[in-house]
Motif scaffolding. Structure first.
Motif, PDB file in Angstrom:
ATOM      1  N   ILE A  31     -34.125  18.457 -26.935  1.00 35.66           N
ATOM      2  CA  ILE A  31     -33.362  19.567 -25.722  1.00 35.66           C
ATOM      3  C   ILE A  31     -33.006  18.562 -24.423  1.00 35.66           C
ATOM      4  O   ILE A  31     -34.152  18.419 -23.779  1.00 35.66           O
ATOM      5  CB  ILE A  31     -33.294  21.147 -25.450  1.00 35.66           C
ATOM      6  CG1 ILE A  31     -33.442  21.291 -27.045  1.00 35.66           C
ATOM      7  CG2 ILE A  31     -32.888  21.503 -24.382  1.00 35.66           C
ATOM      8  CD1 ILE A  31     -34.403  23.317 -26.553  1.00 35.66           C
TER       9      ILE A  31
ATOM     10  N   ASN B 162     -27.245  18.986 -23.066  1.00 38.62           N
ATOM     11  CA  ASN B 162     -27.011  20.601 -24.212  1.00 38.62           C
ATOM     12  C   ASN B 162     -27.845  21.901 -23.688  1.00 38.62           C
ATOM     13  O   ASN B 162     -27.818  22.684 -24.757  1.00 38.62           O
ATOM     14  CB  ASN B 162     -27.790  19.596 -25.984  1.00 38.62           C
ATOM     15  CG  ASN B 162     -28.607  19.025 -25.599  1.00 38.62           C
ATOM     16  OD1 ASN B 162     -29.712  19.451 -24.538  1.00 38.62           O
ATOM     17  ND2 ASN B 162     -29.333  18.850 -26.756  1.00 38.62           N
ATOM     18  N   ALA B 163     -28.429  21.363 -22.490  1.00 42.27           N
ATOM     19  CA  ALA B 163     -29.283  23.136 -22.179  1.00 42.27           C
ATOM     20  C   ALA B 163     -28.346  24.196 -21.809  1.00 42.27           C
ATOM     21  O   ALA B 163     -28.919  24.710 -22.225  1.00 42.27           O
ATOM     22  CB  ALA B 163     -30.437  22.560 -21.137  1.00 42.27           C
TER      23      ALA B 163
ATOM     24  N   VAL C  91     -27.912  25.592 -25.324  1.00 40.37           N
ATOM     25  CA  VAL C  91     -28.723  25.743 -26.025  1.00 40.37           C
ATOM     26  C   VAL C  91     -29.607  27.096 -25.675  1.00 40.37           C
ATOM     27  O   VAL C  91     -29.742  28.162 -26.534  1.00 40.37           O
ATOM     28  CB  VAL C  91     -30.090  25.140 -26.845  1.00 40.37           C
ATOM     29  CG1 VAL C  91     -31.889  24.930 -26.922  1.00 40.37           C
ATOM     30  CG2 VAL C  91     -29.881  23.794 -27.115  1.00 40.37           C
TER      31      VAL C  91
END
Length: 56
Positions: free
Chosen positions: A29, A33-34, A37
């Motif tokens: 992470i 892409n946080a 997610v």
């Protein structure tokens, strides 16, 4: 999800993810892409004086 018009954005925000208490945080992470997610975030209102004045 919703659409935010560009003319309504005042400034960027410092977001802190709400980490789940029962799941590990994976090394994969990162900043790219946080947002995909994690489902919820805290807004850091103390990032600077102007952000504090606008947010609260």
């Amino acid at each position: 999800m919703g659409v935010i018009h560009l003319d309504s954005i005042v400034r960027g925000a410092h977001l802190l993810p709400k980490f789940p208490s029962d799941a590990p945080v994976y090394r994969e992470i990162n900043y790219m892409n946080a947002l995909d997610v994690y489902t919820s975030f805290y807004v850091n209102k103390f990032v600077d004086h102007h952000a504090f004045k606008i947010a609260f």
